[in-house]
Write an enzyme that holds these catalytic residues in place. Structure first.
Site, PDB file in Angstrom:
ATOM      1  N   THR A  68       0.862  -1.175   0.000  1.00 46.31           N
ATOM      2  CA  THR A  68       0.000   0.000   0.000  1.00 46.31           C
ATOM      3  C   THR A  68       0.899   1.226   0.000  1.00 46.31           C
ATOM      4  O   THR A  68       1.955   1.219   0.638  1.00 46.31           O
ATOM      5  CB  THR A  68      -0.911   0.037   1.246  1.00 46.31           C
ATOM      6  OG1 THR A  68      -1.349   1.382   1.481  1.00 46.31           O
ATOM      7  CG2 THR A  68      -0.199  -0.434   2.482  1.00 46.31           C
ATOM      8  N   CYS A 121      -1.903   4.745  -5.427  1.00 49.33           N
ATOM      9  CA  CYS A 121      -2.703   3.899  -4.551  1.00 49.33           C
ATOM     10  C   CYS A 121      -2.748   2.556  -5.245  1.00 49.33           C
ATOM     11  O   CYS A 121      -2.983   2.492  -6.462  1.00 49.33           O
ATOM     12  CB  CYS A 121      -4.103   4.469  -4.352  1.00 49.33           C
ATOM     13  SG  CYS A 121      -5.218   3.320  -3.526  1.00 49.33           S
TER      14      CYS A 121
END
Length: 231
Positions: A83, A197
């Site tokens: 992430t 992202c």
């Protein structure tokens, strides 16, 4: 082959992409029966997202450190945080173990510089776009100028991530919205756009952009393969 340790589950939709990309790359490099040595500590993203929304980065740092220590104890040779946003806690993760942290921004910067680009747009969660940890690493370590969308566009990018992409929902209207945001970044001088992202790659692809896109999920996963198969 070294063992790749992954802190995942944030969300599992993108962690699944990491697993696929890494294993396909190892197969392609070594042969059809080969797969990667991977340990994954998969977290409950609902808990993580609630702490993010509350601004409780102290507890999040403890969660990340605990996960890194668990991977080290399990035999991992490196740490991969699947992430972008949670790289805000890279110092806490690095302090928790002796293992190298393969930073997602470094893998992305290498790809940007290899294309000869120096000014990029950044899409991601509001945390990634608006806080300093990601933009400063690209700027100070790699000499890359970063521009971010205007406030209303940032809000839409963030909303789509948390309301749709982490739940596996891919909506044409949201793809159209992202196309417009990417185009506006290009109009402001972005030579490329970072999909900062790990779920955004589920929504947009190179054909959706007038400038090169840098898929952090794929770049990060392939950097892990290089580490695992390197000397």
């Amino acid at each position: 082959m070294k063992t790749i340790g992954i802190i995942g589950g944030m969300s599992w939709e993108s962690s699944a992409q990491y697993y696929t990309i890494i294993n396909r790359a190892v197969r392609d490099r070594l042969g059809p029966l080969h797969s990667a040595r991977i340990l994954m500590q998969s977290l409950d993203f609902a808990t993580i997202a609630a702490l993010q929304a509350a601004g409780d980065w102290k507890n999040l740092g403890e969660v990340m450190a605990d996960s890194a220590r668990a991977l080290e104890a399990g035999g991992a040779d490196c740490i991969l945080v699947a992430t972008n946003t949670m790289h805000k806690l890279a110092p806490e993760i690095e302090a928790a173990t002796r293992l190298p942290l393969l930073h997602i921004a470094d893998a992305t910067a290498d790809a940007i510089r290899s294309e000869g680009l120096s000014k990029i747009g950044l899409l991601g969660t509001a945390f990634t776009m608006e806080q300093d940890f990601y933009r400063e690493r690209l700027g100070q370590r790699h000499g890359i100028e970063v521009i971010i969308p205007e406030p209303s566009d940032r809000a839409e990018v963030h909303r789509v991530i948390y309301d749709e992409l982490v739940a596996g929902e891919i909506r044409p209207a949201s793809r159209d919205a992202y196309r417009g945001i990417i185009s506006r970044l290009a109009d402001r001088g972005a030579q490329g756009v970072v999909l900062g992202c790990t779920e955004i790659m589920l929504l947009v692809e190179p054909a959706d952009s007038p400038v090169p896109l840098f898929d952090t999920t794929r770049l990060h996963a392939l950097a892990a393969v290089e580490f695992a198969l390197g000397d």
